[in-house]
Design an enzyme around this catalytic site. Sequence first.
Site, mmCIF file in Angstrom:
data_model
loop_
_atom_site.group_PDB
_atom_site.id
_atom_site.type_symbol
_atom_site.label_atom_id
_atom_site.label_comp_id
_atom_site.label_asym_id
_atom_site.label_seq_id
_atom_site.Cartn_x
_atom_site.Cartn_y
_atom_site.Cartn_z
ATOM 1 N N GLY A 110 0.801 -1.219 0.000
ATOM 2 C CA GLY A 110 0.000 0.000 0.000
ATOM 3 C C GLY A 110 0.832 1.266 0.000
ATOM 4 O O GLY A 110 0.388 2.316 -0.484
ATOM 5 N N GLU A 137 1.742 1.785 -3.567
ATOM 6 C CA GLU A 137 0.498 2.163 -4.241
ATOM 7 C C GLU A 137 0.149 3.622 -3.961
ATOM 8 O O GLU A 137 -0.316 4.340 -4.857
ATOM 9 C CB GLU A 137 -0.630 1.229 -3.815
ATOM 10 C CG GLU A 137 -0.482 -0.177 -4.393
ATOM 11 C CD GLU A 137 -1.503 -1.154 -3.867
ATOM 12 O OE1 GLU A 137 -2.232 -1.748 -4.673
ATOM 13 O OE2 GLU A 137 -1.574 -1.334 -2.632
ATOM 14 N N GLU A 142 2.368 -8.490 -2.163
ATOM 15 C CA GLU A 142 1.082 -9.066 -1.766
ATOM 16 C C GLU A 142 0.919 -10.548 -2.092
ATOM 17 O O GLU A 142 0.310 -11.293 -1.316
ATOM 18 C CB GLU A 142 -0.067 -8.271 -2.411
ATOM 19 C CG GLU A 142 -0.348 -6.925 -1.753
ATOM 20 C CD GLU A 142 0.514 -5.795 -2.277
ATOM 21 O OE1 GLU A 142 0.231 -4.638 -1.957
ATOM 22 O OE2 GLU A 142 1.502 -6.069 -3.016
#
Length: 257
Positions: A111, A114, A134
Amino acid sequence: MKFNNIQVQEGKTTIVTINRPTKLNALNRETIQELHDAFKTLDKDKSVKVIIITGSGEKAFVAGADIAEFSDFSEKEGGKLAAKGQKLLFNFVENMKTPVIAAINGFALGGGLELAMACHFRVASDNAKMGLPEVSLGVIPGYGGTQRLPQLVGKGIAFEMIMTAGMIDAEKALAHGLVNYVVPQAELLPLCEKLAGKISNNSSVAIAYAIKAVNAGFSTNGDGFKEEIKAFGECFGTNDFKEGTTAFLEKRKANFE
């Protein structure tokens, strides 16, 4: 603005710092909400020309999501988590009118990467490490990573990074086009602030139109050329266009309000 997990240093160039050092600045639901609230407020503040986002300390920008929060989620809950996160933060940042620069200090994983990719561009310290791990947890990136990473580095490199769950260093990220600059950590914020200063000299109205036009070209249901033509025309009706062209003809520096 006061928050539990972030700090906001307001100004023409505003610095937003994710401040969860004991968790390597991992994103939990509260932090995502706080970032949304801060960005929403800052995007409406006309005195704010550029936002820099970074992580506290020297170890991490954001080391990922807070896995403990969703390790027992069902399929439905997992889908809702991704949808809400994308809407509140990642898509929100990408489509802000105010430019957002990610100052990547240390780890930007999952994240965290991201979030950095949702920003308009990225600058990394030379100790930065980036990756989307992930699949090593039996899941895939859910905050836009499978879409934004190929746009930035190409499909082949993106597949390799996602499938291997490996990390790349700052120099490799620079070579792949994932970041714009790599500098020693002490120079990270100064360079971002210097770039922000250059951006601030230009028309905020025109920059907002440019962000919208560029993003349209990467949208599955958008038409970048059509959006560019529309935005180009709309610029002619703004005070900034009048000031910018007048200043050029008068051979002086434009004073954009």
